[in-house]
Design a protein around this motif. Structure first.
Motif, PDB file in Angstrom:
ATOM      1  N   ILE A  30       0.848  -1.202   0.000  1.00 14.80           N
ATOM      2  CA  ILE A  30       0.000   0.000   0.000  1.00 14.80           C
ATOM      3  C   ILE A  30       0.878   1.244   0.000  1.00 14.80           C
ATOM      4  N   TYR A  31       1.948   1.190   0.788  1.00 13.44           N
ATOM      5  CA  TYR A  31       2.807   2.356   0.965  1.00 13.44           C
ATOM      6  C   TYR A  31       3.469   2.805  -0.348  1.00 13.44           C
ATOM      7  N   ASN A  36       4.386   6.946  -4.418  1.00 16.26           N
ATOM      8  CA  ASN A  36       4.639   7.305  -5.812  1.00 16.26           C
ATOM      9  C   ASN A  36       3.576   8.255  -6.344  1.00 16.26           C
ATOM     10  N   TYR A  37       2.340   8.058  -5.918  1.00 11.89           N
ATOM     11  CA  TYR A  37       1.268   8.971  -6.330  1.00 11.89           C
ATOM     12  C   TYR A  37       1.521  10.375  -5.776  1.00 11.89           C
ATOM     13  N   ILE A  38       1.922  10.447  -4.509  1.00 14.12           N
ATOM     14  CA  ILE A  38       2.220  11.746  -3.896  1.00 14.12           C
ATOM     15  C   ILE A  38       3.370  12.436  -4.636  1.00 14.12           C
ATOM     16  N   ASN A  39       4.405  11.653  -4.997  1.00 13.04           N
ATOM     17  CA  ASN A  39       5.526  12.219  -5.743  1.00 13.04           C
ATOM     18  C   ASN A  39       5.086  12.727  -7.118  1.00 13.04           C
ATOM     19  N   SER A  63       2.130   4.130 -18.648  1.00 12.03           N
ATOM     20  CA  SER A  63       3.025   3.134 -18.059  1.00 12.03           C
ATOM     21  C   SER A  63       3.292   3.389 -16.578  1.00 12.03           C
ATOM     22  N   ILE A  64       3.215   4.655 -16.132  1.00 14.41           N
ATOM     23  CA  ILE A  64       3.510   4.969 -14.725  1.00 14.41           C
ATOM     24  C   ILE A  64       2.264   5.319 -13.924  1.00 14.41           C
ATOM     25  N   ASN A  65       1.168   5.616 -14.633  1.00 17.06           N
ATOM     26  CA  ASN A  65      -0.046   6.072 -13.964  1.00 17.06           C
ATOM     27  C   ASN A  65      -1.176   5.079 -14.205  1.00 17.06           C
ATOM     28  N   LEU A 140      -6.230   1.197  -8.153  1.00 16.10           N
ATOM     29  CA  LEU A 140      -7.552   1.578  -8.657  1.00 16.10           C
ATOM     30  C   LEU A 140      -8.019   2.902  -8.056  1.00 16.10           C
ATOM     31  N   ILE A 141      -7.608   3.152  -6.822  1.00 10.66           N
ATOM     32  CA  ILE A 141      -8.018   4.387  -6.140  1.00 10.66           C
ATOM     33  C   ILE A 141      -7.235   5.595  -6.651  1.00 10.66           C
ATOM     34  N   PHE A 142      -5.920   5.422  -6.847  1.00 15.77           N
ATOM     35  CA  PHE A 142      -5.063   6.581  -7.120  1.00 15.77           C
ATOM     36  C   PHE A 142      -4.694   6.763  -8.597  1.00 15.77           C
TER      37      PHE A 142
END
Length: 323
Positions: A30-31, A36-39, A63-65, A140-142
């Motif tokens: 989860i972390y 990575n989403y925050i970054n 590819s990253i999102n 799926l959430i982020f």
């Protein structure tokens, strides 16, 4: 065998180290995507490819999102969690005299080894799959894109299951032939550590360029530097003109590239490729980058390690003098 498996699974699922390993795997899976989403949100300019065409930029973003991007990061966590779980489980059998008691009540050594192997593989797969599940749900959430089809994801999951089974078989082998709990754990963790480090270093070496400054040329008359997309002798007069060059300049362009001294060549490269295809650490790296080229070889080599370590482990365990 059924009685052995029932007792093993009961003890494994009630053990603190298995529950702790599951918890660590879930938290880390989860972390990583959350961080990575925050970054991505904090440093959005890093992910903006202004110089690329729209299709290339969209491909990069997808590819990253994407939902499944971090699913197999848990494979690397398994390289440390699984050896500890297996070593503690089997080491406790030795330290408590449980294996000797199983022999005294009539269980065969082959059955004891196979029951431990099945339990070890099952627990390792639960750690892997639980981590993958929470990672995908977090994605799926982020994240908003889907990079692979459902069939492709399923294939990669099956390959991941085989790789995890192979590292579990290796750890079971080490724990069964080393009766000391501390010794078995040390051997298992060190083996996993070496496999993971070799996976990263060998993959990096194979992907390194053979030449530095590839595509950079110096004009011998003017001393001007040109960065060309293709070798000058393969470029048309029109393409040369875009760089301010003519066909008469081709012989005056001297390549500035220098050979990478760390680039593996010849036999060394063949050995590196073999290690990349065969060892679980390298296979997890390929899985993490969604490299389809290694799917078949990963399954084949994983099956090979499972069969070889199990057969060797059973033969050695049969001859072991249990005090």
């Amino acid at each position: 065998m059924i009685r052995l498996l029932r007792a093993n699974f009961s003890r494994m699922f009630r053990s603190w180290y298995f529950r702790l390993g599951m918890l660590i795997s879930i938290v880390l899976n989860i972390y990583v995507p959350v961080v990575n989403y925050i970054n991505m949100q904090t440093h959005s300019d890093w992910y903006n490819l202004e110089d690329s065409d729209p299709e290339a930029q969209m491909e990069f973003l997808r590819s990253i999102n994407c939902h499944e991007s971090y699913m197999f990061i848990g494979g690397m966590f398994c390289m440390f969690i699984v050896p500890v779980i297996i070593a503690l489980f089997i080491g406790t059998d030795y330290s408590d005299g449980t294996i000797r008691n199983k022999l005294m009540v009539g269980h065969r050594r082959c059955d004891i080894y196979l029951a431990n192997l099945i339990t070890a593989v099952s627990s390792a797969e639960l750690v892997l799959l639980s981590g993958m599940a929470v990672s995908y749900l977090t994605g799926l959430i982020f994240f908003k894109y889907t990079y692979l089809s459902a069939v492709e994801i399923l294939v990669f999951i099956l390959v991941g299951i085989f790789i995890t089974a192979s590292i579990s078989a290796i750890c079971t082998f080490l724990a069964m032939i080393i009766p000391s709990k501390a010794g078995g754990m040390t051997a298992s963790i060190m083996t996993s550590f070496v496999l993971m480090i070799s996976g990263g270093s060998i993959g990096s070496a194979l992907e390194s360029p053979r030449y530095y400054d590839d595509g950079v040329y110096e004009h011998t008359d003017t001393g001007e530097i040109y960065e060309l997309d293709n070798p000058p002798d393969e470029m048309s007069p029109k393409e040369l003109h875009e760089y301010g060059l003519t066909t008469s300049d081709i012989d005056k362009l001297e390549p500035m590239q220098t050979e990478n001294p760390y680039y593996p060549k010849g036999l060394k490269r063949k050995i590196y490729v073999w290690i990349q295809e065969a060892t679980p650490g390298c296979q997890y790296m390929s899985l993490q980058s969604w490299d389809k080229d290694f799917n078949d070889t990963s399954v084949e080599w994983s099956a090979f390690f499972i069969v070889v370590t199990t057969a060797t482990g059973i033969l050695m365990f049969r001859k072991r003098n249990l005090k």
